[in-house]
Design a protein around this motif. Sequence first.
Motif, PDB file in Angstrom:
ATOM      1  N   GLU A 376       0.844  -1.197   0.000  1.00 19.74           N
ATOM      2  CA  GLU A 376       0.000   0.000   0.000  1.00 19.74           C
ATOM      3  C   GLU A 376       0.877   1.244   0.000  1.00 19.74           C
ATOM      4  OE1 GLU A 376      -2.514  -3.282   1.185  1.00 19.74           O
ATOM      5  OE2 GLU A 376      -0.549  -2.607   1.880  1.00 19.74           O
ATOM      6  N   VAL A 491      -3.413   6.229  -9.127  1.00 17.54           N
ATOM      7  CA  VAL A 491      -4.512   5.352  -8.706  1.00 17.54           C
ATOM      8  C   VAL A 491      -5.244   4.806  -9.933  1.00 17.54           C
ATOM      9  CG1 VAL A 491      -6.657   5.205  -7.395  1.00 17.54           C
ATOM     10  CG2 VAL A 491      -4.762   6.594  -6.531  1.00 17.54           C
ATOM     11  N   LYS A 580      -9.746   3.631  -0.195  1.00 11.35           N
ATOM     12  CA  LYS A 580      -8.322   3.685  -0.489  1.00 11.35           C
ATOM     13  C   LYS A 580      -7.550   3.808   0.833  1.00 11.35           C
ATOM     14  CE  LYS A 580      -9.462   6.582  -4.479  1.00 11.35           C
ATOM     15  NZ  LYS A 580      -9.292   7.931  -5.056  1.00 11.35           N
ATOM     16  N   PRO A 581      -6.391   3.145   0.928  1.00  9.49           N
ATOM     17  CA  PRO A 581      -5.816   2.228  -0.053  1.00  9.49           C
ATOM     18  C   PRO A 581      -6.501   0.862   0.027  1.00  9.49           C
ATOM     19  CG  PRO A 581      -4.376   2.403   1.842  1.00  9.49           C
ATOM     20  CD  PRO A 581      -5.497   3.374   2.085  1.00  9.49           C
TER      21      PRO A 581
END
Length: 606
Positions: A376, A491, A580-581
């Motif tokens: 992450e 992302v 997220k993450p």
Amino acid sequence: MITLLDLVTPAPLLLIAALTIGPILAAFSRSTGAVLVVGTYALLLATLMAWRDGIWGSREQLFYVCMISVVTALSAIAATIHRRTRQLLEAGDLRLAAVAESSDDSVVIQDLDGTTLAWYAGAERMYGYRRDEMIGRSISLIMPTAEATDLPDLMERVSRGEHIDHFEAKRVTKDGTILDVSVNFSPIRDHQGNVIAAAAIGRNITDRKRAEALAQQIQQRTTLNERLECLGQLAGGVAHDFNNLLAVILNYTDFVAEELSGNEGAQADLARIRGAAERAQALVRQLLVFARREPNHTEEVSLPAIINSTGDLLTKTLGEQIKLITKNPAQHLNVSADGGQIEQVLLNLVLNARDAMPDGGTLVIEANQVQLDGDESGLQPSLPAGNYARLLVSDTGTGMSSEVITHAFEPFFTTKPKDKGVGLGLATVYGIVSRAGGAINIYSELGIGTTMRVYLPLSEQSATAVAEPRAGLPRPARGERALVVEDEPAVRDLVVRILERHGYHVVAADNGPFALEVLQEHPVDIVISDVIMPEMSGPELIRRLHQQNPRLPVVFMSGYSDGLLAAQDMIDSDIPLVQKPFTAAELLNAVHQGLQTALSENYVPT
């Protein structure tokens, strides 16, 4: 003897025309044979005319024959040179075309209006459009809307003869994927030197940009850790020495208070001294926590219990203008840590959130269990894969810029006025969390709010009691089409990569308006969209899409907690939200679930 009068008679004029015009015109065909045929015809015509006019064997006939022969020879030489030059030029063009066809870079020829004239194999491989799909169409087809408006200016610069090197831009492939491209523009000139077209050579630098961003993130994280380590050592040394001074001040204040027990004025002054010393003592304690030199008492601590026990204190701390919402998991959620320090973490985060909402707002505190893959991004510091307890504190305040987030954990860094804070709140949080083997993540947008995520390792007993089977991957996709809408390039690329590896056909867009354009040409089976985006939010995009197709399945992504988004009525509770993450399994399962729900409602995929 040829006189001027002889030259202006009809017969000589006819012969001169045959002599000069015929072979010369034939030379433009670049065929030596054609010139010789026309020259032979001119000689035959001159011979017949000489026989008719009775000048056979005369000097006039010899003159005409010589003229025809010389002009024919010169025209034949000119035709040969022209043909050979043309062959060399065509051979050069063929070599250039061969190089362009074999290049991994995209080579495109376009006129000064942006219309595509040549589209080579490298461009086909990079952008996905065939040659017949692009020839005659505007090059703006592969440009995002924001950059297409700059095309006339670029062509104007090229038309002036300017070379534009290493121009970095965004390009859109046929399936909607956004690429980072470095483009070189060069003018193409005609024989007179006039610029008539432009050659654009584009190199895909998407992977390089992604690697540079990752390297920068690692460098920033390393620099932050080194800076915190140095400052921690300094703070620890200063704090221990200062504690000695405070011990003297506090104790001698008590001595004086005993001596002046009947003096109310002196007692009030001494109380102020003690209060200031105690505040200094609390500050020193924060410095020691940050420096990791404050002794702590590790125990099994329940996060839900801490949230519940501090509820009244937090409500009084926040005031009436701020609405407090707490969400706790149904199961136990225990961590091995110092309970008092975890309370301090929660209090510091809540105080920061309160200060970010001077005009009021909503604060959401949540606790849950998550599984991390170990890769992450945005965690300070990074964590290995495993099960973790997660504490979330989300607010609807002013938010933080990326620059502020970069320095947020540094001691004495603060955006508050000098009399409102010393910049040790988040530094202390970082010290406590990292010392407990956890990490912290900040997600924030200016004018919208902030979500702080604290990850702590589960205690062995709690992890055994509440551990759930790690979510497996759903079945591979069967070619379903997915639209990814995300304004953050890193992302967006990650989501596209995860989905494509699992068998989905993916198109991507960096904002809502562009997503609507993409869907005109690429119908999809599901939409995966960020919630907060510039120009058009995710919920607004989905509202417009559902006006056309109410059964189109949707999955939202957000850095904010679902509790905060639901409290602000920003998302429909029926739409899955991936926070997220996220892991690949979390994303893929949410997409799979969305598709299965749609199929159960008789939705027909495209």
